[in-house]
Design a protein around this motif. Sequence first.
Motif, PDB file in Angstrom:
ATOM      1  N   ARG A  87       0.836  -1.197   0.000  1.00  0.00           N
ATOM      2  CA  ARG A  87       0.000   0.000   0.000  1.00  0.00           C
ATOM      3  C   ARG A  87       0.869   1.246   0.000  1.00  0.00           C
ATOM      4  NH1 ARG A  87      -5.579  -0.694   0.961  1.00  0.00           N
ATOM      5  NH2 ARG A  87      -5.502   1.529   1.357  1.00  0.00           N
ATOM      6  N   THR A  88       0.377   2.280  -0.678  1.00  0.00           N
ATOM      7  CA  THR A  88       1.099   3.547  -0.767  1.00  0.00           C
ATOM      8  C   THR A  88       0.449   4.551   0.173  1.00  0.00           C
ATOM      9  OG1 THR A  88       1.544   3.089  -3.083  1.00  0.00           O
ATOM     10  CG2 THR A  88       1.848   5.347  -2.360  1.00  0.00           C
ATOM     11  N   PRO A 115      -0.707   8.242   1.576  1.00  0.00           N
ATOM     12  CA  PRO A 115      -1.179   9.426   0.841  1.00  0.00           C
ATOM     13  C   PRO A 115      -0.061  10.409   0.515  1.00  0.00           C
ATOM     14  CG  PRO A 115      -2.692   8.903   2.614  1.00  0.00           C
ATOM     15  CD  PRO A 115      -1.506   7.999   2.779  1.00  0.00           C
ATOM     16  N   ALA A 116       0.891  10.598   1.441  1.00  0.00           N
ATOM     17  CA  ALA A 116       1.996  11.522   1.178  1.00  0.00           C
ATOM     18  C   ALA A 116       2.846  11.021   0.008  1.00  0.00           C
ATOM     19  CB  ALA A 116       2.855  11.691   2.427  1.00  0.00           C
ATOM     20  N   GLN A 117       3.127   9.731  -0.004  1.00  0.00           N
ATOM     21  CA  GLN A 117       3.929   9.161  -1.093  1.00  0.00           C
ATOM     22  C   GLN A 117       3.157   9.241  -2.413  1.00  0.00           C
ATOM     23  OE1 GLN A 117       4.941   5.042  -0.512  1.00  0.00           O
ATOM     24  NE2 GLN A 117       6.576   5.093  -2.029  1.00  0.00           N
ATOM     25  N   PHE A 118       1.850   9.008  -2.364  1.00  0.00           N
ATOM     26  CA  PHE A 118       1.026   9.095  -3.563  1.00  0.00           C
ATOM     27  C   PHE A 118       1.093  10.491  -4.165  1.00  0.00           C
ATOM     28  CE2 PHE A 118      -3.095  10.316  -5.382  1.00  0.00           C
ATOM     29  CZ  PHE A 118      -3.139   9.453  -6.456  1.00  0.00           C
TER      30      PHE A 118
END
Length: 98
Positions: free
Chosen positions: A36-37, A39-42
Amino acid sequence: MAKAKSKIGRRNTGAAPAAAGAQTVTVDASAPAKPRTSPAQFFSQVRAEGRKIVWPSRKETWITSVMVLIMVLLAAAFFWIVDSLLGIAFRYIVAFGS
């Protein structure tokens, strides 16, 4: 479902299967779970992809817009002419039948 590989040049000759009542069971291998990614990385990935975009110049945008307008006018004229001809033909056929 994966497609079975076949040798090049060979054709199905229509031969009956080995066992008339045999059933074929296929099992789809599930894809490995992706991590899972966050939100900040996305959003950082979205920004990185956004930096790769090459925007057209004003001149390219203007030329493309003019070309689209010309094509729309040509298509409109073509369909107007075809519609008019079909309308005339339809009225002639209906008048001929009366």
